[in-house]
Design a protein around this motif. Structure first.
Motif, short mmCIF file in Angstrom:
data_model
loop_
_atom_site.label_atom_id
_atom_site.label_comp_id
_atom_site.label_asym_id
_atom_site.label_seq_id
_atom_site.Cartn_x
_atom_site.Cartn_y
_atom_site.Cartn_z
N ILE A 52 3.11 -1.38 -0.94
CA ILE A 52 3.57 -0.51 0.57
C ILE A 52 4.81 -1.17 0.62
O ILE A 52 5.52 -2.35 0.73
CB ILE A 52 2.98 -0.96 1.43
N PRO A 53 5.88 0.25 0.22
CA PRO A 53 6.67 0.35 0.61
C PRO A 53 7.51 0.52 2.07
O PRO A 53 7.21 1.39 2.87
CB PRO A 53 8.20 1.60 -0.18
N VAL A 54 7.29 -0.45 3.13
CA VAL A 54 7.13 -0.48 4.35
C VAL A 54 8.52 -0.74 5.30
O VAL A 54 9.22 0.45 5.63
CB VAL A 54 6.99 -1.91 5.18
N SER A 55 9.93 -0.02 3.75
CA SER A 55 10.96 0.16 3.62
C SER A 55 11.45 0.44 3.22
O SER A 55 11.50 -0.22 1.91
CB SER A 55 12.14 -0.59 5.27
N ALA A 56 13.50 1.06 2.23
CA ALA A 56 13.93 1.03 1.51
C ALA A 56 14.42 0.26 0.99
O ALA A 56 14.97 0.28 -0.53
CB ALA A 56 15.26 2.47 1.93
N ARG A 57 14.33 -0.75 1.74
CA ARG A 57 14.63 -2.66 0.45
C ARG A 57 13.89 -3.21 0.88
O ARG A 57 13.99 -4.32 0.00
CB ARG A 57 16.11 -2.75 1.88
N GLU A 58 12.44 -2.97 1.19
CA GLU A 58 10.99 -3.37 1.56
C GLU A 58 10.15 -3.15 0.96
O GLU A 58 9.43 -2.27 1.51
CB GLU A 58 11.30 -4.48 3.24
N LYS A 59 9.66 -3.99 0.21
CA LYS A 59 7.51 -4.24 -0.13
C LYS A 59 7.25 -5.39 -0.01
O LYS A 59 7.27 -6.06 -0.19
CB LYS A 59 7.78 -3.62 -1.68
N ILE A 60 5.63 -4.67 0.20
CA ILE A 60 4.89 -5.57 0.50
C ILE A 60 3.83 -5.12 -0.41
O ILE A 60 3.15 -4.45 -0.73
CB ILE A 60 4.38 -6.20 1.99
#
Length: 191
Positions: free
Chosen positions: A124-132
């Motif tokens: 899940i790409p929650v932001s341009a710099r963070e995935k979960i």
């Protein structure tokens, strides 16, 4: 790339003519997609075989392998830049154990669930710099969300039993996570 229900593989051109003939016997993992290899020069494609061995397919049809450990025929495999550091990571879910490896085969984190998981992990790409990573346990009805350090982000309020669907319902940039449980559909969103 065409895989039948037994894991037999054919690689064809767009008209169905053989493009790459595999030189070795190979049975693809049932829950393992094919990915363009971006880690090394061992092959142009990678996936896992039925036993979870990482398998590289070369343009000439030869196969090369790398072993990440023992996995069952029911393992799940993803190849994603999960930690957002520019190199693809290797994500294995087998039975009740999730293990995320970096491109050097170092364990980034591992987690053991209370029950066997029978759904595909979702990045899940929650932001341009963070995935979960999102995983649903159909047996318990829990949703597990992990950051790149392996921290559990979900709460007991996150429930569901079906495969997670990720997208923007209104196409407005708002990321939604849709999951079902019984006769209810839940829409979770990320801020």
């Amino acid at each position: 790339v065409i895989t039948d229900s037994e894991g037999n593989v054919k690689i064809t051109d767009r008209r169905g003519n053989a493009r790459i003939n595999l030189k070795d016997d190979f049975v693809n993992g049932l829950h393992s997609e094919f990915y363009v290899n971006e880690t090394n020069s061992k092959g142009i494609l990678l996936t896992t075989d039925a036993e979870g061995t990482l398998t590289y397919i070369k343009a000439n049809g030869r196969i090369e392998t790398t072993d990440f450990g023992d996995f069952s025929r029911e393992h799940y495999f993803l190849y994603e830049d999960f930690d957002n550091r520019g190199g693809k990571d290797f994500i294995f879910l087998d039975g009740n154990k999730l293990t995320v490896y970096d491109r050097f085969k170092n364990v980034m984190f591992a987690w053991e669930f209370e029950n066997e998981i029978r759904s595909t992990p979702v990045i899940i790409p929650v932001s341009a710099r963070e995935k979960i990573i999102g995983i649903v346990s159909g047996a318990t009805g829990k949703i597990y969300l992990f950051d790149r350090q392996g921290n559990l982000l979900s709460t007991p309020d996150h429930v569901g039993k079906t495969q997670l669907l990720i997208g923007s319902i209104r196409r407005d940039g708002q990321l939604n996570m849709i999951v079902g449980s019984g006769n209810t559909i839940y829409n979770y969103y990320f801020r």
